[in-house]
Write an enzyme that holds these catalytic residues in place. Sequence first.
Site, short mmCIF file in Angstrom:
data_model
loop_
_atom_site.label_atom_id
_atom_site.label_comp_id
_atom_site.label_asym_id
_atom_site.label_seq_id
_atom_site.Cartn_x
_atom_site.Cartn_y
_atom_site.Cartn_z
N ARG A 87 15.32 11.68 -4.82
CA ARG A 87 13.89 11.88 -4.50
C ARG A 87 13.15 12.54 -5.67
NH1 ARG A 87 12.05 16.06 -1.58
NH2 ARG A 87 13.98 16.20 -0.40
N TYR A 95 -8.86 -2.11 -0.17
CA TYR A 95 -7.81 -2.53 0.76
C TYR A 95 -7.98 -1.69 2.04
CZ TYR A 95 -3.20 -2.71 2.84
OH TYR A 95 -2.16 -2.83 3.72
N ASP A 146 -7.45 1.61 -8.74
CA ASP A 146 -6.37 0.76 -8.23
C ASP A 146 -6.45 -0.55 -9.01
OD1 ASP A 146 -4.91 -1.18 -6.80
OD2 ASP A 146 -5.22 -0.17 -4.88
N LYS A 200 2.85 -6.45 -5.19
CA LYS A 200 2.10 -7.67 -5.52
C LYS A 200 2.62 -8.27 -6.84
CE LYS A 200 -0.14 -5.95 -2.01
NZ LYS A 200 0.51 -6.01 -0.74
C1 LIG Z 1 -5.44 -3.49 -3.74
C2 LIG Z 1 -4.32 -2.92 -2.91
N1 LIG Z 1 -3.95 -1.64 -3.10
C3 LIG Z 1 -2.95 -1.10 -2.36
C4 LIG Z 1 -2.28 -1.82 -1.40
C5 LIG Z 1 -1.20 -1.15 -0.60
O1 LIG Z 1 0.04 -1.51 -1.11
P1 LIG Z 1 1.40 -1.53 -0.28
O2 LIG Z 1 1.27 -2.63 0.74
O3 LIG Z 1 2.43 -1.80 -1.32
O4 LIG Z 1 1.55 -0.21 0.37
C6 LIG Z 1 -2.63 -3.15 -1.18
C7 LIG Z 1 -1.91 -3.94 -0.16
O5 LIG Z 1 -2.23 -5.06 0.14
C8 LIG Z 1 -3.68 -3.73 -1.96
O6 LIG Z 1 -4.07 -4.99 -1.78
#
Ligand SMILES: Cc1ncc(COP(=O)(O)O)c(C=O)c1O
Length: 395
Positions: A57, A110, A184, A209
């Site tokens: 961890r 998101y 992000d 992704k």
């Molecule tokens: C732009 C974006 N950021 C963060 C996330 C969250 O990621 P995770 O599903 O790996 O927790 C997503 C999920 O679809 C996303 O599209």
Amino acid sequence: MSHSYREATTVVHGNHEKNALGALATPIYQTSTFVFDSAEQGGRRFAGQEDGYIYTRLGNPTTRQLERKIALLEGGEDCVAFSSGMGAISATLLTLLRCGDHIVSDNTLYGCTFSLISETLPRFGVEPSVIDMTDEAAFKAAMRPDTKIVYFETIGNPSMKVIDVEAVAAYAHKVAPGCLVIADNTFATPLLLNPLSLGADVVVHSATKYLNGHGDVVAGFSISRKEIIDKVRMVGLKDITGAVLGPQEAYLILRSLKTLKIRMDTICANTLKIVDFLVRAPQVEKVFFPGLPEHPNYEVAKKELRQFGGMISFEMHSFEAAKKVLNNVKLCVLAVSLGDCETLIQHPASMTHSMCTKEEIEAAGFSDRLIRFSVGLEDPDDLIADLKQAFEAAE
Ligand SMILES: Cc1ncc(COP(=O)(O)O)c(C=O)c1O
């Protein structure tokens, strides 16, 4: 390895450490804990007086190799890996915010990030201002000298808005010198855009992704200056979320990164062909893609993005038509997530953004007629033929 190699070389060799037995592939250190030579050594490691691993961890050699590579790709001093994108986002925000702080966030995010910022953080005394950050006046009005965090997605999910990172970061730092700008960069990937080079302080990713890109891992990253990453690791990861990435998953991402450049190049080229089909299709009302001159942020996208990406949203004439398209595709896969080898199609209003109210969806610039499309590695003509038959079935 220095950052002076080109991207295709960096994704293969970047920051690769030679391991003791000479294995080409990074070994998977499938262990929860690490053996100390003596009680004194254990004590020194806990006290930070000696380098070395303690417990997975807090760090693991396979994961560390991956973190070093991602830091290099984003042009950051350091990176910390998480077991999901939401793990990275929540650990980063919870490390950097405290009760009474103010956060300015874009309104197109998101869905889970949106509810974390607009609903969960206020439960802990954090005050959010959620606005359209492509609206300069709205952003300037929301910023305060005591704003602690500015948060946005470089390409917004699912309306594909593109934030002017340079302008936003410059204004945020001018008005609130102590403020940290968090981007992000999931949709863009480090190959299309590096927010840190444009003035952002922290980059977060869902590595689920494109970075992994094979639909078999859930993971996330936070990348920044060493001092910030040390804090996020020791507080957000170690103490608050415990959202640690397993070494097996770290290995799979390291493996996937070697093909990131060729995957992104093919996906971006396929996407341009599909956009060209969509803008001509009479059944489609509107196409949301940053590479279209009619896209409201086209000039920012042209300035900022090295390619326009692999994500497209499009609106049908009605909710019923959108639903029929989703139910009639045969090659495209009806599933959430994005950035995989398979083309994925989904309905944000009832799926990824179902936690948002109708008003929040409208404010984010889309509707229940919107379909989100993550272009994969198939032949684009096969994808176009599939969409064409689904559109005809929806008529
Ligand atoms: C732009 C974006 N950021 C963060 C996330 C969250 O990621 P995770 O599903 O790996 O927790 C997503 C999920 O679809 C996303 O599209």
